[in-house]
Design an enzyme around this catalytic site. Structure first.
Site, PDB file in Angstrom:
ATOM      1  CE1 TYR A 122      -4.084   1.805   0.517  1.00 50.57           C
ATOM      2  CE2 TYR A 122      -3.262   2.738   2.458  1.00 50.57           C
ATOM      3  CZ  TYR A 122      -4.380   2.604   1.564  1.00 50.57           C
ATOM      4  OH  TYR A 122      -5.272   3.395   1.533  1.00 50.57           O
ATOM      5  CG  ASP A 246      -6.334   7.008  -6.143  1.00 47.50           C
ATOM      6  OD1 ASP A 246      -6.968   7.443  -5.257  1.00 47.50           O
ATOM      7  OD2 ASP A 246      -4.972   6.472  -6.106  1.00 47.50           O
ATOM      8  CG  ASN A 463      -4.121   5.659   4.258  1.00 50.41           C
ATOM      9  OD1 ASN A 463      -5.096   5.141   3.793  1.00 50.41           O
ATOM     10  ND2 ASN A 463      -3.041   6.106   3.554  1.00 50.41           N
TER      11      ASN A 463
HETATM   12  N1  LIG Z   1      -4.419  10.154   3.314  1.00 51.11           N
HETATM   13  C1  LIG Z   1      -5.223   9.526   2.743  1.00 51.11           C
HETATM   14  O1  LIG Z   1      -6.215   8.758   3.148  1.00 51.11           O
HETATM   15  C2  LIG Z   1      -5.908  10.414   1.346  1.00 51.11           C
HETATM   16  C3  LIG Z   1      -4.599  10.981   0.873  1.00 51.11           C
HETATM   17  N2  LIG Z   1      -5.097  11.760  -0.371  1.00 51.11           N
HETATM   18  C4  LIG Z   1      -4.309  12.399  -1.066  1.00 51.11           C
HETATM   19  O2  LIG Z   1      -4.778  13.853  -1.331  1.00 51.11           O
HETATM   20  C5  LIG Z   1      -3.910  14.507  -2.476  1.00 51.11           C
HETATM   21  C6  LIG Z   1      -5.057  15.188  -3.070  1.00 51.11           C
HETATM   22  O3  LIG Z   1      -6.066  14.189  -3.671  1.00 51.11           O
HETATM   23  P1  LIG Z   1      -7.283  14.589  -4.381  1.00 51.11           P
HETATM   24  O4  LIG Z   1      -7.909  15.874  -3.612  1.00 51.11           O
HETATM   25  O5  LIG Z   1      -8.007  13.745  -4.848  1.00 51.11           O
HETATM   26  O6  LIG Z   1      -6.691  15.374  -5.678  1.00 51.11           O
HETATM   27  P2  LIG Z   1      -6.952  16.680  -6.548  1.00 51.11           P
HETATM   28  O7  LIG Z   1      -6.150  16.657  -7.445  1.00 51.11           O
HETATM   29  O8  LIG Z   1      -8.711  16.572  -6.638  1.00 51.11           O
HETATM   30  O9  LIG Z   1      -6.811  17.897  -5.577  1.00 51.11           O
HETATM   31  C7  LIG Z   1      -5.783  18.465  -5.301  1.00 51.11           C
HETATM   32  C8  LIG Z   1      -5.848  19.952  -4.765  1.00 51.11           C
HETATM   33  O10 LIG Z   1      -4.829  20.564  -4.388  1.00 51.11           O
HETATM   34  C9  LIG Z   1      -4.946  22.013  -4.539  1.00 51.11           C
HETATM   35  N3  LIG Z   1      -3.425  22.308  -4.809  1.00 51.11           N
HETATM   36  C10 LIG Z   1      -2.470  22.131  -5.851  1.00 51.11           C
HETATM   37  N4  LIG Z   1      -1.269  22.727  -5.554  1.00 51.11           N
HETATM   38  C11 LIG Z   1      -1.458  23.480  -4.448  1.00 51.11           C
HETATM   39  C12 LIG Z   1      -0.731  24.329  -3.645  1.00 51.11           C
HETATM   40  N5  LIG Z   1       0.487  24.610  -4.012  1.00 51.11           N
HETATM   41  N6  LIG Z   1      -1.193  25.036  -2.906  1.00 51.11           N
HETATM   42  C13 LIG Z   1      -2.403  24.744  -2.206  1.00 51.11           C
HETATM   43  N7  LIG Z   1      -3.568  23.824  -2.899  1.00 51.11           N
HETATM   44  C14 LIG Z   1      -2.764  22.996  -3.989  1.00 51.11           C
HETATM   45  C15 LIG Z   1      -5.325  21.977  -6.440  1.00 51.11           C
HETATM   46  O11 LIG Z   1      -5.940  23.134  -6.527  1.00 51.11           O
HETATM   47  C16 LIG Z   1      -6.756  20.913  -6.187  1.00 51.11           C
HETATM   48  O12 LIG Z   1      -7.539  21.786  -5.272  1.00 51.11           O
HETATM   49  C17 LIG Z   1      -3.370  13.179  -3.129  1.00 51.11           C
HETATM   50  O13 LIG Z   1      -1.923  13.295  -2.763  1.00 51.11           O
HETATM   51  C18 LIG Z   1      -3.968  11.962  -2.262  1.00 51.11           C
HETATM   52  O14 LIG Z   1      -2.851  11.121  -2.210  1.00 51.11           O
HETATM   53  C19 LIG Z   1      -6.516  11.320  -1.108  1.00 51.11           C
HETATM   54  C20 LIG Z   1      -7.149  10.520  -0.564  1.00 51.11           C
HETATM   55  C21 LIG Z   1      -7.045  10.078   0.727  1.00 51.11           C
HETATM   56  C1  LIG Z   2      -4.848   6.991   0.194  1.00 50.03           C
HETATM   57  C2  LIG Z   2      -5.717   7.268  -0.856  1.00 50.03           C
HETATM   58  O1  LIG Z   2      -6.589   6.752  -1.225  1.00 50.03           O
HETATM   59  C3  LIG Z   2      -4.894   8.114  -1.731  1.00 50.03           C
HETATM   60  O2  LIG Z   2      -3.910   8.852  -1.129  1.00 50.03           O
HETATM   61  O3  LIG Z   2      -5.365   8.473  -2.956  1.00 50.03           O
HETATM   62 MG   LIG Z   3      -7.101   7.070  -3.063  1.00 49.12          MG
END
Ligand SMILES: NC(=O)C1=CN([C@@H]2O[C@H](COP(=O)(O)OP(=O)(O)OC[C@H]3O[C@@H](n4cnc5c(N)ncnc54)[C@H](O)[C@@H]3O)[C@@H](O)[C@H]2O)C=CC1
Ligand SMILES: CC(=O)C(=O)O
Ligand SMILES: [Mg+2]
Length: 575
Positions: A122, A246, A463
């Site tokens: 993962y 994703d 997570n």
């Molecule tokens: N810990 C967890 O369980 C999870 C973590 N994530 C992580 O969250 C991140 C984002 O995922 P999503 O929302 O799906 O992506 P996304 O692409 O939909 O959104 C990213 C957002 O970040 C903003 N952004 C980009 N550069 C930026 C900057 N310099 N300053 C401020 N904002 C900025 C963008 O404008 C956009 O609104 C990924 O790295 C993903 O791995 C996502 C889901 C679960």
């Molecule tokens: C953890 C997860 O789903 C992501 O980073 O997109």
């Molecule tokens: Mg994900």
């Protein structure tokens, strides 16, 4: 792309139930689901035409387990000093080889060593694996649907060898962790997520690679492909739960809206992440020694207005409304790559509008549209700074130092982006620059921080892995027609209440990953019970809706636990 798995009942305590096999001889050895390597007892070798095809000495499951762990440990020793990426990929390969050869042994070593192996199968290693998937590809796993398959999916779905499928993880590969559009290589994510399903929720595995070199489909053309896929899945396996994973934000929201009332599906990045974040945020209120209702007064700065960030805020808003009634006035600040989002934003994303600040809300703070992160943190003095931006290091020194002036006695920093290099900051910097009293969480695993004087800065892993297995399993066993907000809230609340006050005081917001099966049983039961209470449950297998309704809380947890698959060798019987 998707990958599927089905539940399979084998229990650890009783004599394992026999397993029917339609193959004989070498075909069994080449099927990782049935293969036991040198573990076939002599009677079974005779019965199945295996005598002579494996070395004569029978090795027990436990001995095989120990041998695998020894070879894993020697690999660790032999790769000492090599770059992290080399070591991680070597570890992934050895596990993947076992996965391809003997699934029972693979899942047993995974379950028993989940804390050490989750970072390999993962996040973070799965990100590296996806980036290199074409080179790492050996055997097909999962199934692939492309633009060329339009009109064919209803028949293609029958190429999948299993008649019973319970859980499907689907991605279009367009936003893989924080690594961007990886196309077909994104298949590593459904594979990793489903391995977590097997390890955490006891769901059983099966398997199906190279993408088309053409631009992504857009608009109706794109949606018609996903429609066709979802309808084909539903036609063959009407009770399967589909987890969307994703997808880039626009399709993540659009598909969730389009299918959530029609099918039993959820979007893990929007909804699973939101539940885990909310559980952590409620924990930070407790860590400050405040009652949970104080959540409504927390100032939360969210950096990243994509599927994950907006999902978190939407769920947090629902929680504030439940606690403070309709007049509740949450203090949320949302930033994207163009800074603070306000109602003055041109072409604002409609999904971000409910969280955009009105002029009068920020003028007293001296903030305006597009204000930068450091300025926002300095002026807002938030209780919580939460990153879901996908941008590594964006919580830089000035931002972290500004968190020292937070209005909270235990300021919280959640650097939730994955994989490791995309985390908004690392815990060592956070504890050093923002202060030792912070509560810290990251999306990918990091070591706890030694603060000196015997003090430890605890690193939580915020997570969605803590919730998606329970959401999927609870929805499956309830036979829910769809997955409602109430079922998702139940999952988040269950996770939030899992931790004791003492743990919370020590800054521990989430349980150890070693307890993932236990957490999943409780979360699954909470989801199931919420489905029953909302009259969405239709039952699963031979347990109908009525029986589910009559189960107490404890009985429901036991029922969920009982439906978890556990890897042991059962006797194989040829039919
Ligand atoms: N810990 C967890 O369980 C999870 C973590 N994530 C992580 O969250 C991140 C984002 O995922 P999503 O929302 O799906 O992506 P996304 O692409 O939909 O959104 C990213 C957002 O970040 C903003 N952004 C980009 N550069 C930026 C900057 N310099 N300053 C401020 N904002 C900025 C963008 O404008 C956009 O609104 C990924 O790295 C993903 O791995 C996502 C889901 C679960
Ligand atoms: C953890 C997860 O789903 C992501 O980073 O997109
Ligand atoms: Mg994900």
């Amino acid at each position: 792309m998707w990958r599927a798995a089905s539940t399979y009942r084998r229990f650890s305590t009783a004599i394992p139930a026999p397993c029917m096999v339609h193959k004989r001889g070498a075909d069994i050895l080449h099927d990782p689901w049935f293969n036991k390597d040198t573990g076939f007892p002599m009677t079974e070798r005779d019965r199945l035409g295996l005598r002579g095809l494996v070395p004569p000495r029978v090795i027990t499951f436990e001995q095989q387990y120990d041998r695998f762990m020894e070879s894993f440990q020697s690999l660790e020793k032999n790769t000492e000093g090599q770059p992290d990426s080399v070591v991680s990929l070597a570890k992934w390969r050895i596990l993947n080889r076992l996965h391809d050869r003997n699934e029972t042994l693979y899942y047993r070593v995974l379950i028993d060593n989940i804390k050490d192996f989750a970072p390999i199968i993962y996040t973070p290693t799965v990100g590296l694996v996806c980036q290199n998937y074409s080179g790492l590809f050996r055997r097909p796993r999962g199934m692939y649907f492309s633009a060329k398959d339009k009109g064919e999916m209803m028949s293609m779905i029958f190429n999948w060898p299993s008649t019973q499928v319970d859980m499907i993880v689907l991605t279009d590969g367009s936003r893989i962790l924080g690594l961007g559009d990886l196309g077909v290589q994104g298949i590593g994510i459904p594979i990793g997520k489903l391995d977590m399903y097997v390890a955490a929720a006891g769901i059983n595995p099966q398997r199906v690679y190279l993408g088309l070199r053409q631009p992504r489909l857009e608009g109706e053309e794109y949606l018609s492909i996903v429609d066709e896929f979802v309808e084909a899945v539903h036609a063959r396996w009407p009770k399967a739960v589909v987890q969307f994973e994703d997808f880039q934000a626009k399709w993540a929201f659009e598909t969730l809206d389009r299918y959530r009332k029609k099918f039993c599906m959820f979007n893990d990045d929007i909804q699973g992440t939101a539940g885990v974040a909310l559980a952590g945020l409620l924990g930070t209120v407790r860590a400050q020694g405040r009652p949970l209702t104080d959540f409504a007064n927390q100032k939360i700065v969210v950096v990243g207005a994509g599927s994950a960030g907006l999902g978190v805020l939407k769920m947090a808003l629902q929680a504030v409304s439940r606690m403070g009634g309709p007049s509740a006035d949450p203090h949320f600040f949302l930033l994207d790559k163009n800074g603070l989002i306000t109602k003055d934003r041109k072409d604002i994303d409609p999904a971000a509008l409910p969280f955009a600040k009105a002029h009068h809300e920020i003028e007293g703070l001296g903030l305006q549209e597009g204000a930068g992160l450091a300025e926002v943190v300095k002026k807002v003095k938030p209780h919580v700074l939460l990153g879901l931006s996908g941008v590594g290091g964006i919580f830089h020194e000035e931002v972290l130092r500004a968190m020292r002036e937070s209005d909270s006695v235990r300021p919280a920093i959640f650097a939730m982006s994955n994989p490791t290099n995309n985390a908004e900051c690392c815990p060592v910097d956070a504890f050093k620059l923002a202060g030792e009293d912070i509560v810290f969480a990251s999306g990918s695993p990091f070591e706890n921080v030694d603060l000196g004087n015997g003090k430890i800065g605890h690193v939580n892993q915020a997570n969605n892995m803590y919730l998606f297995p329970g959401i999927g399993l609870g929805a499956l066993l309830s036979g829910a027609r769809n997955i409602s907000d109430t079922m998702l809230e139940a999952a988040a609340e269950c996770l939030a209440s899992y931790m004791s006050d003492d743990e919370i005081k020590r800054g521990i917001l989430y349980p150890s990953i070693n307890d993932i099966r236990d957490i999943t049983a409780e979360v699954g039961a909470a989801v199931l019970r919420a489905a029953v209470a909302e009259d969405l449950a239709e039952g699963h297998g031979d347990v109908g809706a009525r029986e589910l309704q009559h189960m107490s809380e404890e009985e429901t947890i036991e029922h969920v636990r009982h439906n978890m698959w556990y890897p042991v060798y059962g006797p194989l019987v040829h039919d």
